[in-house]
Design a protein around this motif. Structure first.
Motif, PDB file in Angstrom:
ATOM      1  N   GLU A   1      86.658  54.468  80.041  1.00 36.87           N
ATOM      2  CA  GLU A   1      87.208  54.964  78.786  1.00 36.87           C
ATOM      3  C   GLU A   1      86.095  55.442  77.863  1.00 36.87           C
ATOM      4  N   SER A   2      86.280  56.626  77.275  1.00 38.76           N
ATOM      5  CA  SER A   2      85.341  57.101  76.258  1.00 38.76           C
ATOM      6  C   SER A   2      85.381  56.149  75.069  1.00 38.76           C
ATOM      7  N   THR A   3      84.199  55.751  74.608  1.00 38.98           N
ATOM      8  CA  THR A   3      84.110  54.669  73.619  1.00 38.98           C
ATOM      9  C   THR A   3      83.097  55.009  72.537  1.00 38.98           C
ATOM     10  N   LEU A   4      83.404  54.609  71.317  1.00 37.83           N
ATOM     11  CA  LEU A   4      82.446  54.578  70.224  1.00 37.83           C
ATOM     12  C   LEU A   4      82.246  53.119  69.832  1.00 37.83           C
ATOM     13  N   ARG A   5      81.011  52.723  69.623  1.00 38.54           N
ATOM     14  CA  ARG A   5      80.724  51.332  69.243  1.00 38.54           C
ATOM     15  C   ARG A   5      80.051  51.321  67.879  1.00 38.54           C
ATOM     16  N   LEU A   6      80.724  50.670  66.916  1.00 38.18           N
ATOM     17  CA  LEU A   6      80.135  50.582  65.578  1.00 38.18           C
ATOM     18  C   LEU A   6      79.768  49.140  65.272  1.00 38.18           C
ATOM     19  N   ASP A   7      78.816  48.980  64.371  1.00 36.33           N
ATOM     20  CA  ASP A   7      78.270  47.659  64.078  1.00 36.33           C
ATOM     21  C   ASP A   7      77.928  47.590  62.599  1.00 36.33           C
ATOM     22  N   ARG A   8      78.400  46.515  61.944  1.00 38.02           N
ATOM     23  CA  ARG A   8      78.029  46.275  60.544  1.00 38.02           C
ATOM     24  C   ARG A   8      77.437  44.882  60.448  1.00 38.02           C
ATOM     25  N   SER A   9      76.255  44.777  59.874  1.00 36.89           N
ATOM     26  CA  SER A   9      75.524  43.508  59.841  1.00 36.89           C
ATOM     27  C   SER A   9      74.855  43.325  58.486  1.00 36.89           C
ATOM     28  N   ASN A  10      74.734  42.068  58.070  1.00 34.32           N
ATOM     29  CA  ASN A  10      74.026  41.790  56.814  1.00 34.32           C
ATOM     30  C   ASN A  10      72.523  41.703  57.026  1.00 34.32           C
ATOM     31  N   GLU A  11      72.092  41.892  58.255  1.00 34.99           N
ATOM     32  CA  GLU A  11      70.668  41.838  58.585  1.00 34.99           C
ATOM     33  C   GLU A  11      69.992  43.146  58.156  1.00 34.99           C
ATOM     34  N   LEU A  12      68.966  43.053  57.363  1.00 31.35           N
ATOM     35  CA  LEU A  12      68.209  44.238  56.990  1.00 31.35           C
ATOM     36  C   LEU A  12      67.462  44.722  58.223  1.00 31.35           C
ATOM     37  N   ARG A  13      67.725  45.963  58.629  1.00 30.75           N
ATOM     38  CA  ARG A  13      67.139  46.452  59.871  1.00 30.75           C
ATOM     39  C   ARG A  13      66.725  47.910  59.740  1.00 30.75           C
ATOM     40  N   ASP A  14      65.753  48.287  60.544  1.00 27.41           N
ATOM     41  CA  ASP A  14      65.289  49.663  60.593  1.00 27.41           C
ATOM     42  C   ASP A  14      66.067  50.405  61.659  1.00 27.41           C
ATOM     43  N   VAL A  15      66.739  51.474  61.285  1.00 22.08           N
ATOM     44  CA  VAL A  15      67.524  52.257  62.225  1.00 22.08           C
ATOM     45  C   VAL A  15      67.194  53.730  62.055  1.00 22.08           C
ATOM     46  N   VAL A  16      67.498  54.506  63.094  1.00 18.30           N
ATOM     47  CA  VAL A  16      67.322  55.945  63.010  1.00 18.30           C
ATOM     48  C   VAL A  16      68.422  56.525  62.149  1.00 18.30           C
ATOM     49  N   LYS A  17      68.022  57.348  61.178  1.00 19.25           N
ATOM     50  CA  LYS A  17      68.984  58.017  60.321  1.00 19.25           C
ATOM     51  C   LYS A  17      68.542  59.472  60.226  1.00 19.25           C
ATOM     52  N   GLY A  18      69.282  60.340  60.947  1.00 24.19           N
ATOM     53  CA  GLY A  18      68.837  61.723  61.061  1.00 24.19           C
ATOM     54  C   GLY A  18      67.596  61.786  61.923  1.00 24.19           C
ATOM     55  N   LYS A  19      66.504  62.294  61.367  1.00 29.92           N
ATOM     56  CA  LYS A  19      65.252  62.411  62.128  1.00 29.92           C
ATOM     57  C   LYS A  19      64.204  61.416  61.661  1.00 29.92           C
ATOM     58  N   LYS A  20      64.625  60.468  60.834  1.00 28.23           N
ATOM     59  CA  LYS A  20      63.657  59.489  60.358  1.00 28.23           C
ATOM     60  C   LYS A  20      64.215  58.082  60.475  1.00 28.23           C
ATOM     61  N   THR A  21      63.355  57.129  60.336  1.00 25.62           N
ATOM     62  CA  THR A  21      63.747  55.724  60.391  1.00 25.62           C
ATOM     63  C   THR A  21      63.896  55.190  58.975  1.00 25.62           C
ATOM     64  N   SER A  22      65.039  54.525  58.742  1.00 20.76           N
ATOM     65  CA  SER A  22      65.306  53.972  57.414  1.00 20.76           C
ATOM     66  C   SER A  22      65.765  52.527  57.535  1.00 20.76           C
ATOM     67  N   SER A  23      65.578  51.778  56.471  1.00 20.67           N
ATOM     68  CA  SER A  23      66.078  50.405  56.412  1.00 20.67           C
ATOM     69  C   SER A  23      67.493  50.432  55.854  1.00 20.67           C
ATOM     70  N   VAL A  24      68.414  49.753  56.534  1.00 18.27           N
ATOM     71  CA  VAL A  24      69.800  49.698  56.063  1.00 18.27           C
ATOM     72  C   VAL A  24      70.239  48.242  56.001  1.00 18.27           C
ATOM     73  N   ASP A  25      71.268  48.005  55.167  1.00 22.79           N
ATOM     74  CA  ASP A  25      71.811  46.665  55.042  1.00 22.79           C
ATOM     75  C   ASP A  25      73.302  46.691  55.363  1.00 22.79           C
ATOM     76  N   VAL A  26      74.046  45.725  54.861  1.00 25.50           N
ATOM     77  CA  VAL A  26      75.454  45.563  55.215  1.00 25.50           C
ATOM     78  C   VAL A  26      76.330  46.707  54.692  1.00 25.50           C
TER      79      VAL A  26
END
Length: 492
Positions: A102-127
């Motif tokens: 099955e074609s799937t999308l997996r989303l995740d929401r966390s209160n952990e401050l983490r560095d993720v890719v956002k566009g072409k750069k890495t950013s820190s995101v929270d909950v």
């Protein structure tokens, strides 16, 4: 499109990580009080909508005894390929991957401050940011602009047990009442009445003579032009008041009721009537054309928390039928303590999750993994036994009959298994012979196991020579039978 799986980590009473597999259609959640049934629904809303100042805050939503992050992860399946073709969600095309075909999308929401890719750069995101799994890069990423758009993937309609019922007699087009009215409105615009209204609107708002509304707005536009031209340059302005669409009409709507004491808005009636109307609208939706409306591209997820409140048993059965009908087109989550609502459980089309215990003692069972009389096919009697600790006569009959059929399957002569043969089988399986059954009219006395004694009492209510079976004896007998049936099922 539907929610296929959800993982909770350190959410309220869920300490550590807990995974729930879901399915399209109707999903029942039953079990002990405070076992986390409603929390699962809250977690889904948290994942898609994010926390606010009043909802899913750290002091009320995060597990106080948990170690580490609070996180909710959700797999969306079904119509995912169609979703990412829509302009609003094209940014998610490269995030689609396959899970069990099955074609799937997996989303995740966390209160952990983490560095993720956002566009072409890495950013820190929270909950406040929701992240999607990128299958090629093997990481969660926060897509630019997705935090607002993710709320529109599904239309959630949740009916909480402690909420005010008028909250759900809502004219918004993402609610059941709004969908019903919107469907009716689409039929209305094909009628002569709408044509007449359109012509009247054109006359009222199209006329430009002195004293008309359009004439007044023309004068207002001229005054605006004079001021703006002096500051920004030459331009012309015109106010346009088109024919209102369905949403405008809905905002002006209200439901009134007259129960003999005079007509008043539904909000002025008692909680019982309001809840009955809210649930009635859900049942009406199940019968309506709105349920199969192809133009309604956003799938509805209906969440009902203890909908049996205020409903007598026959009304609960009718509600269950309606929810099953809605489940043919939409995903439905039902948290319930009612044996009547789950009486319509169908293992072919529904999924039932049983939650028992709390904290580290919590146990989660799915109807796809249990079933004494066939895995994935628990009966009403077994569901009540597992979910609510109800020891019913029906369940006793089912268990006894299963033992009888097992013994008859071992025979080569096709004969039925007699009581003595069945009781001997109970004895061999460790059930004590500690009862005496008196047969009528002969008054002969027979030593018997408790399951045989209870079975005879059920099948021979005309026999008054034996003491009635107590609730404690029914409980004990069923526990014996469950153990015997499990031993049969374990045979190679």
């Amino acid at each position: 499109m539907y929610i296929r799986r959800v993982i909770l980590e350190n959410v309220k009473s869920f300490q550590g990580e807990h995974s729930f597999i879901l399915q399209p259609g109707v999903n029942y959640f039953v079990g002990d009080n405070n076992s986390g049934k409603s929390t699962l629904l809250e977690a889904l809303l948290f994942a898609f909508q994010g926390p606010s100042q009043t909802k899913w805050t750290p002091d009320s939503f995060y597990c106080t005894s948990g170690t580490g992050r609070t996180r909710v992860q959700v797999d969306i399946a079904g119509g995912v390929d169609e979703l990412v073709k829509r302009d609003k969600f094209k940014v998610l095309e490269e995030f689609v991957f396959e899970v069990e075909g099955e074609s799937t999308l997996r989303l995740d929401r966390s209160n952990e401050l983490r560095d993720v890719v956002k566009g072409k750069k890495t950013s820190s995101v929270d909950v406040k940011a929701v992240c999607f799994w990128h299958p090629e890069r093997g990481q969660f990423e926060n897509v630019t602009g997705i935090d607002a758009r993710v709320k529109a993937i599904f239309d959630f309609e949740e009916v909480w047990a402690d909420a005010h019922p008028t909250d759900h007699i809502d004219f918004a087009n993402n609610k059941t009442l709004g969908r019903l009215l919107d469907s009716s409105f689409k039929r209305f615009v094909q009628t002569e009445l709408w044509t007449n209204l359109s012509e009247a609107h054109k006359k009222a708002f199209g006329a430009d003579e002195e004293g008309s509304f359009t004439g007044e707005t023309r004068r207002l536009a001229g005054d605006l032009k004079h001021l703006v031209d002096e500051q920004y340059g030459q331009a012309s302005y015109r106010f346009d008041f088109g024919l209102p669409d369905a949403n405008v009409f809905m905002k002006q709507g209200s439901l009134h009721v007259d129960d003999g004491a005079g007509e008043t808005p539904i909000g002025g009636k008692g909680t019982g009537m309001q809840r009955a109307v809210a649930l009635g609208l859900i049942q009406l939706y199940a019968r309506s054309a709105a349920l199969g409306d192809a133009e309604n591209t956003t799938p509805l997820i209906l969440m009902l928390d203890e909908p049996e409140t205020w409903l007598h048993p026959s009304a609960q059965l009718r509600l269950s039928d309606a929810l099953s009908k809605i489940g043919e087109k939409e995903q439905v989550f039902i948290v319930t303590h009612s044996p009547y609502l789950i009486r319509k459980f169908n293992s072919d089309d529904h999924l039932l999750t049983v939650l028992t215990g709390k904290g580290s003692d919590r146990r989660v069972d799915s109807s796809t993994t249990f079933g004494l009389f066939g895995q994935g096919e628990p009966t009403w009697g077994e569901i009540n036994y597992r979910a609510f600790g109800v020891y019913s006569v029906e369940f006793h009959n089912e268990l006894f009959g299963w033992v009888q059929r097992h013994l008859e399957a071992l025979k080569s002569n096709g004969k039925a298994a007699g009581n003595n043969e069945i009781d001997d089988f109970f004895k061999k399986n460790g059930v004590p012979v500690d009862r005496v059954w008196i047969r009528t009219p002969s008054l002969e006395r027979f030593d018997a196991t408790l399951p045989m004694y209870v079975r005879n009492s059920i099948h021979h209510p005309e026999n008054h020579e034996n003491a009635p079976v107590s609730d404690a004896e029914l409980h004990e007998s069923i526990e014996h039978l469950v153990r015997v049936v499990e031993s049969i099922n374990a045979l190679p």
